[in-house]
Design a protein around this motif. Structure first.
Motif, PDB file in Angstrom:
ATOM      1  N   PRO A  36       2.773  -1.564 -14.482  1.00  0.00           N
ATOM      2  CA  PRO A  36       1.878  -1.834 -13.363  1.00  0.00           C
ATOM      3  C   PRO A  36       2.533  -1.333 -12.070  1.00  0.00           C
ATOM      4  N   THR A  37       1.804  -0.513 -11.314  1.00  0.00           N
ATOM      5  CA  THR A  37       2.389   0.189 -10.168  1.00  0.00           C
ATOM      6  C   THR A  37       1.412   0.182  -8.998  1.00  0.00           C
ATOM      7  N   ARG A  38       1.933  -0.023  -7.786  1.00  0.00           N
ATOM      8  CA  ARG A  38       1.075   0.082  -6.594  1.00  0.00           C
ATOM      9  C   ARG A  38       1.716   1.037  -5.594  1.00  0.00           C
ATOM     10  N   PHE A  39       0.867   1.850  -4.984  1.00  0.00           N
ATOM     11  CA  PHE A  39       1.309   2.754  -3.919  1.00  0.00           C
ATOM     12  C   PHE A  39       1.048   2.062  -2.590  1.00  0.00           C
ATOM     13  N   ALA A  40       2.025   2.068  -1.689  1.00  0.00           N
ATOM     14  CA  ALA A  40       1.841   1.416  -0.386  1.00  0.00           C
ATOM     15  C   ALA A  40       2.375   2.318   0.714  1.00  0.00           C
ATOM     16  N   THR A  41       1.711   2.248   1.873  1.00  0.00           N
ATOM     17  CA  THR A  41       2.125   3.115   2.975  1.00  0.00           C
ATOM     18  C   THR A  41       2.694   2.330   4.161  1.00  0.00           C
ATOM     19  N   THR A  42       2.659   1.014   4.088  1.00  0.00           N
ATOM     20  CA  THR A  42       3.281   0.215   5.143  1.00  0.00           C
ATOM     21  C   THR A  42       4.149  -0.867   4.503  1.00  0.00           C
ATOM     22  N   ARG A  43       5.062  -1.432   5.308  1.00  0.00           N
ATOM     23  CA  ARG A  43       5.946  -2.490   4.815  1.00  0.00           C
ATOM     24  C   ARG A  43       5.129  -3.714   4.395  1.00  0.00           C
ATOM     25  N   GLU A  44       4.130  -3.995   5.196  1.00  0.00           N
ATOM     26  CA  GLU A  44       3.261  -5.135   4.922  1.00  0.00           C
ATOM     27  C   GLU A  44       2.520  -4.980   3.587  1.00  0.00           C
ATOM     28  N   ASP A  45       1.925  -3.803   3.386  1.00  0.00           N
ATOM     29  CA  ASP A  45       1.213  -3.547   2.125  1.00  0.00           C
ATOM     30  C   ASP A  45       2.160  -3.580   0.935  1.00  0.00           C
ATOM     31  N   ALA A  46       3.379  -3.093   1.163  1.00  0.00           N
ATOM     32  CA  ALA A  46       4.356  -3.067   0.077  1.00  0.00           C
ATOM     33  C   ALA A  46       4.730  -4.489  -0.330  1.00  0.00           C
ATOM     34  N   VAL A  47       4.940  -5.361   0.649  1.00  0.00           N
ATOM     35  CA  VAL A  47       5.273  -6.761   0.370  1.00  0.00           C
ATOM     36  C   VAL A  47       4.143  -7.421  -0.418  1.00  0.00           C
ATOM     37  N   GLU A  48       2.954  -7.154   0.052  1.00  0.00           N
ATOM     38  CA  GLU A  48       1.750  -7.700  -0.594  1.00  0.00           C
ATOM     39  C   GLU A  48       1.635  -7.202  -2.051  1.00  0.00           C
ATOM     40  N   ALA A  49       1.962  -5.932  -2.259  1.00  0.00           N
ATOM     41  CA  ALA A  49       1.937  -5.356  -3.614  1.00  0.00           C
ATOM     42  C   ALA A  49       2.960  -6.051  -4.508  1.00  0.00           C
ATOM     43  N   ALA A  50       4.155  -6.281  -3.961  1.00  0.00           N
ATOM     44  CA  ALA A  50       5.218  -6.935  -4.741  1.00  0.00           C
ATOM     45  C   ALA A  50       4.789  -8.348  -5.125  1.00  0.00           C
ATOM     46  N   GLU A  51       4.201  -9.046  -4.157  1.00  0.00           N
ATOM     47  CA  GLU A  51       3.738 -10.414  -4.418  1.00  0.00           C
ATOM     48  C   GLU A  51       2.680 -10.425  -5.522  1.00  0.00           C
ATOM     49  N   SER A  52       1.766  -9.464  -5.480  1.00  0.00           N
ATOM     50  CA  SER A  52       0.686  -9.507  -6.467  1.00  0.00           C
ATOM     51  C   SER A  52       1.165  -9.029  -7.845  1.00  0.00           C
ATOM     52  N   ASP A 106       5.669   9.870   2.151  1.00  0.00           N
ATOM     53  CA  ASP A 106       4.260   9.480   2.009  1.00  0.00           C
ATOM     54  C   ASP A 106       4.085   7.971   1.920  1.00  0.00           C
ATOM     55  N   GLY A 107       5.056   7.310   1.326  1.00  0.00           N
ATOM     56  CA  GLY A 107       4.962   5.865   1.126  1.00  0.00           C
ATOM     57  C   GLY A 107       5.955   5.435   0.072  1.00  0.00           C
ATOM     58  N   VAL A 108       5.652   4.304  -0.556  1.00  0.00           N
ATOM     59  CA  VAL A 108       6.537   3.797  -1.615  1.00  0.00           C
ATOM     60  C   VAL A 108       5.700   3.400  -2.834  1.00  0.00           C
ATOM     61  N   LEU A 109       6.366   3.373  -3.976  1.00  0.00           N
ATOM     62  CA  LEU A 109       5.775   2.770  -5.162  1.00  0.00           C
ATOM     63  C   LEU A 109       6.461   1.450  -5.400  1.00  0.00           C
ATOM     64  N   VAL A 110       5.650   0.425  -5.602  1.00  0.00           N
ATOM     65  CA  VAL A 110       6.173  -0.864  -6.031  1.00  0.00           C
ATOM     66  C   VAL A 110       5.789  -0.981  -7.498  1.00  0.00           C
ATOM     67  N   GLN A 111       6.787  -1.177  -8.328  1.00  0.00           N
ATOM     68  CA  GLN A 111       6.552  -1.121  -9.765  1.00  0.00           C
ATOM     69  C   GLN A 111       7.153  -2.342 -10.441  1.00  0.00           C
ATOM     70  N   LYS A 112       6.425  -2.880 -11.372  1.00  0.00           N
ATOM     71  CA  LYS A 112       6.926  -3.997 -12.166  1.00  0.00           C
ATOM     72  C   LYS A 112       8.191  -3.528 -12.895  1.00  0.00           C
ATOM     73  N   ALA A 113       9.258  -4.337 -12.831  1.00  0.00           N
ATOM     74  CA  ALA A 113      10.492  -3.980 -13.541  1.00  0.00           C
ATOM     75  C   ALA A 113      10.287  -4.181 -15.036  1.00  0.00           C
ATOM     76  N   MET A 114      10.644  -3.172 -15.812  1.00  0.00           N
ATOM     77  CA  MET A 114      10.505  -3.248 -17.264  1.00  0.00           C
ATOM     78  C   MET A 114      11.794  -3.787 -17.881  1.00  0.00           C
ATOM     79  N   PRO A 115      11.671  -4.542 -18.968  1.00  0.00           N
ATOM     80  CA  PRO A 115      12.889  -5.050 -19.617  1.00  0.00           C
ATOM     81  C   PRO A 115      13.766  -3.905 -20.110  1.00  0.00           C
ATOM     82  N   LYS A 116      15.048  -4.142 -20.108  1.00  0.00           N
ATOM     83  CA  LYS A 116      16.025  -3.142 -20.544  1.00  0.00           C
ATOM     84  C   LYS A 116      15.679  -2.619 -21.932  1.00  0.00           C
TER      85      LYS A 116
END
Ligand code: ADP
Ligand code: MG
Length: 231
Positions: A36-52, A106-116
């Motif tokens: 599961p991955t979200r693209f974000a262009t602001t710090r606020e959106d990125a935080v929100e993506a991480a939370e969700s 362009d922005g950042v990707l916030v991505q769910k960490a996958m198990p090792k």
């Protein structure tokens, strides 16, 4: 955006390489698993993506000027809380600025960490002579130092992909070593088949690089995708 549109937009914009999140959308179309991955262009959106998404997450830079993200400090793994995430976000931009200079981001990707899991590489290219070819091999430095790779013409079926896996030294690791559970070889072979299908179906994709693929004990997941298109 549909994948046709992604490719056409990229060609129209004269871009050679699809950004990671657009490459995942092509994966989606071909049933190739990614976190599961979200693209974000602001710090606020990125935080929100991480939370969700829910922690732990991984944060990655998205910039055409940064090809090997880790080399530029552009990947931060194992972020476990919102306060860690905010620090990581600032650190990521500081790292990139220090290592890559004042490049456009362009922005950042916030991505769910996958198990090792065991890390392997699935790639593909269009050979002038042979046409679409898929590559499988060891991940990380093993692929560079030992050239542990095997190739097949695409499209290919599951049995052929399984033989391709078994030709490599990576297979010895995937069978399970030192108490580590064996990897899900069926899922991995299936992923290779789908990569072959993607490559042989889409004439515009010139190269693909899934590096790494997490070959887990239950499923195989692409955690970094790069695709080069033909203009
Ligand atoms: P690079 O551009 O440097 O190749 P990657 O996206 O491959 O960047 O990330 C670097 C490394 O971080 C990967 O090889 C993998 O070990 C780890 N990594 C990346 N994404 C994830 C994820 N979603 N979960 C866990 N580990 C990850
Ligand atoms: Mg990578």
């Amino acid at each position: 955006m549909g994948y046709r549109e992604i490719i056409e937009n990229a060609i129209a914009a004269g871009r050679e390489v699809l950004p990671e999140h657009e490459a995942y959308q092509l994966c989606e179309e071909f049933g190739i698993a990614y976190p599961p991955t979200r693209f974000a262009t602001t710090r606020e959106d990125a935080v929100e993506a991480a939370e969700s998404l829910g922690y732990p997450v991984v944060l990655k830079v998205v910039s055409a000027a940064v090809v090997h993200k880790s080399d530029a400090g552009g990947v931060i793994v194992g972020i476990a809380s919102q306060s860690e995430f905010k620090d990581a976000y600032d650190l990521l931009f500081a790292n990139v600025k220090e290592k890559a200079g004042d490049v456009p981001v362009d922005g950042v990707l916030v991505q769910k960490a996958m198990p090792k899991a065991a890390e392997v590489v699935v790639g593909g290219l269009k050979d002038d002579l042979f046409g679409p070819v898929v590559m499988f091999g060891s991940g990380g430095i093993l692929v560079e130092i030992f050239k542990d790779v095997s190739f097949r013409l695409a499209p290919l079926d599951r049995d052929e992909a399984m033989r391709q896996i078994k030709e490599t030294k990576a297979y010895e690791i995937l069978k399970g070593v030192r108490g580590a559970p064996p990897s899900d070889l069926d899922a991995l072979a299936d992923l290779i088949v789908k990569a072959g299908k993607l490559l042989s179906t889409l004439p515009e994709i010139r190269e693909l690089d899934f590096n790494p693929v997490f070959a887990g004990s239950d499923g195989a997941v692409v955690v970094d995708a790069r695709m080069v298109i033909r203009g």
